[in-house]
Design a protein around this motif. Structure first.
Motif, PDB file in Angstrom:
ATOM      1  N   ARG A   1      55.392  50.868  35.024  1.00  0.00           N
ATOM      2  CA  ARG A   1      55.100  49.491  35.437  1.00  0.00           C
ATOM      3  C   ARG A   1      54.787  48.612  34.229  1.00  0.00           C
ATOM      4  NH1 ARG A   1      50.195  47.732  39.375  1.00  0.00           N
ATOM      5  NH2 ARG A   1      50.630  45.508  39.413  1.00  0.00           N
TER       6      ARG A   1
ATOM      7  N   SER B   1      43.005  54.582  34.341  1.00  0.00           N
ATOM      8  CA  SER B   1      44.161  54.148  35.141  1.00  0.00           C
ATOM      9  C   SER B   1      43.801  52.938  35.989  1.00  0.00           C
ATOM     10  CB  SER B   1      44.641  55.285  36.045  1.00  0.00           C
ATOM     11  OG  SER B   1      45.137  56.351  35.275  1.00  0.00           O
ATOM     12  N   ALA B   2      42.640  52.952  36.590  1.00  0.00           N
ATOM     13  CA  ALA B   2      42.203  51.821  37.413  1.00  0.00           C
ATOM     14  C   ALA B   2      42.039  50.560  36.571  1.00  0.00           C
ATOM     15  CB  ALA B   2      40.898  52.158  38.127  1.00  0.00           C
TER      16      ALA B   2
ATOM     17  N   ARG C   1      45.477  49.347  35.641  1.00  0.00           N
ATOM     18  CA  ARG C   1      46.105  48.799  36.843  1.00  0.00           C
ATOM     19  C   ARG C   1      45.606  47.374  37.107  1.00  0.00           C
ATOM     20  NH1 ARG C   1      44.807  52.773  39.821  1.00  0.00           N
ATOM     21  NH2 ARG C   1      46.577  54.055  39.285  1.00  0.00           N
ATOM     22  N   ASP C   2      44.297  47.147  36.931  1.00  0.00           N
ATOM     23  CA  ASP C   2      43.739  45.804  37.136  1.00  0.00           C
ATOM     24  C   ASP C   2      44.359  44.786  36.174  1.00  0.00           C
ATOM     25  OD1 ASP C   2      42.114  46.790  39.134  1.00  0.00           O
ATOM     26  OD2 ASP C   2      40.305  46.874  37.886  1.00  0.00           O
TER      27      ASP C   2
ATOM     28  N   LEU D   1      47.279  45.062  34.802  1.00  0.00           N
ATOM     29  CA  LEU D   1      48.688  44.890  35.189  1.00  0.00           C
ATOM     30  C   LEU D   1      48.822  43.920  36.358  1.00  0.00           C
ATOM     31  CD1 LEU D   1      50.182  48.478  34.810  1.00  0.00           C
ATOM     32  CD2 LEU D   1      50.306  46.545  33.236  1.00  0.00           C
ATOM     33  N   VAL D   2      47.841  43.893  37.246  1.00  0.00           N
ATOM     34  CA  VAL D   2      47.852  42.923  38.348  1.00  0.00           C
ATOM     35  C   VAL D   2      47.782  41.507  37.767  1.00  0.00           C
ATOM     36  CG1 VAL D   2      46.496  42.027  40.293  1.00  0.00           C
ATOM     37  CG2 VAL D   2      46.925  44.487  40.088  1.00  0.00           C
TER      38      VAL D   2
ATOM     39  N   LEU E   1      52.414  54.291  36.299  1.00  0.00           N
ATOM     40  CA  LEU E   1      51.648  53.227  35.662  1.00  0.00           C
ATOM     41  C   LEU E   1      52.271  52.850  34.321  1.00  0.00           C
ATOM     42  CD1 LEU E   1      49.094  51.613  36.336  1.00  0.00           C
ATOM     43  CD2 LEU E   1      47.792  53.269  35.032  1.00  0.00           C
TER      44      LEU E   1
END
Length: 186
Positions: free
Chosen positions: A133, A86-87, A90-91, A93-94, A130
């Protein structure tokens, strides 16, 4: 029933179909029309229905894979660390969000494809927020690129996920859907 199909567990066949459909950003309705219903495709994906070889061939063509790809058994799922995955997603996606903010929708789409590839078979294990997103950003990138027709499938996925989240997520999808319809002059 064809012996080839009988040898493949229905759940395996359905999982392969779902994986191929999602990889191409298609909805169940898009795979179904006009010969089948969305609920039939859903039943096949869940392993509750077995398609005929002719039906399977048609669905395989629609999701852009060969029948052999759908009939090949899935490898056992690898062990994965959901928080770490997930992390990592997420990175990425940033980076996709940044690309959208700087008017680089193609770069954003490339980052989103990277994030989805990272998730791979663990897609369903990722937090709903997530996954929402990612598909929401994909729809936004298609709109920024000027191809609102391409945004339809991710918007449908985002709407499904938004209903699992909250009213704000639903409103965001409705707003983006309105923008897509406006771009298409509908």
């Amino acid at each position: 029933m064809d012996p080839t199909l009988a040898a493949i567990p229905a759940g395996t066949l359905g999982a392969r179909l779902r994986q191929a459909r999602r990889a191409r950003g298609l909805t169940q309705a898009a795979v179904a029309r006009p010969e089948f219903t969305k609920s039939y495709v859903s039943a096949v994906e869940r392993g509750h229905a077995r398609p005929s070889l002719k039906a399977l061939e048609l669905m395989a063509r629609r999701v852009g894979v060969s029948m052999a790809d759908l009939l090949t058994p899935l490898a056992p799922p690898p062990a994965f660390d959901v928080p770490a995955l997930s992390a990592a997603v997420r990175d990425v996606l940033v980076a996709a969000t940044w690309a959208l903010a700087t008017a680089a929708p193609q770069t954003a789409l490339a980052r989103l494809a990277e994030a989805e590839a990272q998730a791979g078979p663990a897609w369903d294990a990722l937090p709903v927020a997530l996954r929402f997103r990612l598909v929401y950003l994909r729809a936004a990138a298609y709109l920024a690129r000027g191809t609102p027709g391409d945004a339809r499938a991710p918007l449908a996925q985002a709407a499904d996920l938004a209903r699992q989240l909250d009213a704000e997520a639903v409103a965001r999808v409705q707003h983006l859907t309105g923008r897509a319809l406006l771009q298409q002059d509908l």
